[in-house]
Design a protein around this motif. Structure first.
Motif, short mmCIF file in Angstrom:
data_model
loop_
_atom_site.label_atom_id
_atom_site.label_comp_id
_atom_site.label_asym_id
_atom_site.label_seq_id
_atom_site.Cartn_x
_atom_site.Cartn_y
_atom_site.Cartn_z
N SER A 27 0.82 -1.20 0.00
CA SER A 27 0.00 0.00 0.00
C SER A 27 0.86 1.26 0.00
O SER A 27 0.53 2.24 -0.68
N GLU A 28 1.96 1.24 0.74
CA GLU A 28 2.86 2.40 0.74
C GLU A 28 3.52 2.56 -0.62
O GLU A 28 3.66 3.68 -1.13
N PHE A 29 3.88 1.45 -1.23
CA PHE A 29 4.55 1.48 -2.54
C PHE A 29 3.65 2.12 -3.60
O PHE A 29 4.10 2.94 -4.40
N ILE A 30 2.36 1.75 -3.61
CA ILE A 30 1.46 2.26 -4.65
C ILE A 30 0.73 3.53 -4.22
O ILE A 30 -0.02 4.11 -5.01
N GLY A 31 0.94 3.97 -2.97
CA GLY A 31 0.35 5.22 -2.52
C GLY A 31 -1.09 5.11 -2.05
O GLY A 31 -1.88 6.05 -2.23
N PHE A 32 -1.44 3.97 -1.46
CA PHE A 32 -2.79 3.77 -0.94
C PHE A 32 -2.77 4.05 0.56
O PHE A 32 -2.08 3.37 1.32
N ILE A 45 -11.88 8.97 -5.82
CA ILE A 45 -12.54 7.70 -5.52
C ILE A 45 -12.14 6.64 -6.55
O ILE A 45 -11.84 5.49 -6.19
N VAL A 46 -12.13 7.01 -7.81
CA VAL A 46 -11.74 6.07 -8.86
C VAL A 46 -10.32 5.58 -8.64
O VAL A 46 -10.04 4.38 -8.72
N ARG A 47 -9.40 6.50 -8.33
CA ARG A 47 -8.01 6.11 -8.10
C ARG A 47 -7.89 5.19 -6.89
O ARG A 47 -7.10 4.23 -6.88
N ALA A 48 -8.68 5.47 -5.86
CA ALA A 48 -8.66 4.64 -4.65
C ALA A 48 -9.09 3.21 -4.95
O ALA A 48 -8.48 2.25 -4.47
N TYR A 49 -10.12 3.06 -5.77
CA TYR A 49 -10.59 1.71 -6.13
C TYR A 49 -9.56 0.98 -6.98
O TYR A 49 -9.35 -0.23 -6.81
N VAL A 50 -8.94 1.68 -7.92
CA VAL A 50 -7.92 1.05 -8.76
C VAL A 50 -6.79 0.51 -7.88
O VAL A 50 -6.33 -0.63 -8.04
N LYS A 51 -6.34 1.31 -6.92
CA LYS A 51 -5.27 0.88 -6.02
C LYS A 51 -5.73 -0.30 -5.16
O LYS A 51 -4.96 -1.24 -4.92
N PHE A 52 -6.99 -0.22 -4.69
CA PHE A 52 -7.50 -1.33 -3.88
C PHE A 52 -7.46 -2.64 -4.64
O PHE A 52 -7.07 -3.68 -4.09
N PHE A 53 -7.88 -2.64 -5.90
CA PHE A 53 -7.91 -3.88 -6.67
C PHE A 53 -6.50 -4.46 -6.84
O PHE A 53 -6.32 -5.69 -6.88
N TRP A 54 -5.49 -3.60 -6.94
CA TRP A 54 -4.12 -4.11 -7.01
C TRP A 54 -3.71 -4.75 -5.68
O TRP A 54 -3.01 -5.78 -5.67
#
Length: 253
Positions: A25-30, A177-186
């Motif tokens: 999560s830190e790596f991808i900025g979540f 919100i869209v960016r948050a969901y994209v990161k979550f799926f990763w």
């Protein structure tokens, strides 16, 4: 290692779910803002859940190789009907598909309501673990990673497209919100892939510890899901059929 580099414990990435999550999560900025934005989307996502869930299973139905997994015993459901053990007899109305739709509905509800604590991380890890072919599990579901990865791509595109069309928020909030969901799926995808990609072979001692933890974790999650189902049934009975139908339409609890 230079002074500016952060040390990452290689072995803990494969034995400590929270440590692994924190690294990815830190790596991808979540972070906290992403979590809050996902929670903020709850009212909109509630209305999208039936469409998302039906869309997922219609997509899985399109291919015999993905549909074949619904002729297997599931985690929490043993197929007793011999005819249903033949995938060609499994329909959208079959018990196993209804069961899996309910589980996906609960998964989406947890996503927009749960606190991002260790309990929730263990749940996300369990979702990945129960689908895999690893021997370190109790369930009989064995889904090859290619299908899980393809489904994540489809699910991500479906959710992002729906969120982008929403008029509920201003442009900045919607983009966040869209960016948050994209990161979550990763992040969720990583909790699947860790059980398929053999980056590291655990020692016998580590494997025994992981197996014991997984068994306790899966038992705890099953009890929680059963408890949720019981509470939902009690609320639905007390409130009456009409109110129960409203909750079902939103979250199919």
């Amino acid at each position: 290692m230079t002074q500016s580099q952060k040390h990452i414990d290689h072995d803990r990435l494969y034995t400590d779910v929270q440590y692994r999550y924190e690294y990815v999560s830190e790596f991808i900025g979540f972070g906290k803002r992403d979590q809050d934005l996902i929670h903020k989307s709850a009212t909109v996502v509630a209305g999208l859940v039936p469409t998302i869930v039906n869309g997922v299973y219609e997509k899985l139905f399109n291919y015999d190789i993905t549909w074949s997994h619904f002729a297997q015993d599931q985690d929490g459901l043993i197929i007793k009907d011999e005819m249903s053990k033949d995938a060609s007899n499994v329909t959208m109305d079959s018990e196993v598909v209804t069961f899996r739709k309910t589980m996906l509905t609960k998964y989406l509800k947890k996503l927009v309501t749960s606190d991002w604590n260790l309990s929730y991380l263990k749940y996300l890890d369990w979702v990945g673990h129960m689908h895999t072919t690893t021997p370190m599990k109790k369930s009989s579901i064995d889904v090859e990673y290619i299908h899980c990865n393809a489904l994540f791509g489809y699910l991500s595109e479906m959710v992002v497209d729906a969120l982008q069309k929403s008029t509920e928020w201003d442009d900045s909030t919607r983009d966040g919100i869209v960016r948050a969901y994209v990161k979550f799926f990763w992040i969720q995808n990583d909790m699947f892939s860790k059980y398929y990609v053999k980056d590291r072979v655990l020692s016998d001692k580590e494997k025994a510890a992981v197996v014991a933890e997984k068994e306790a974790q899966e038992d705890e999650i099953r009890r929680e899901l059963r408890s949720e189902s019981f509470r939902n049934a009690a609320v639905g009975t007390a409130a009456g059929f009409a109110l129960g139908a409203v909750f079902y339409k939103c979250f199919s609890r």
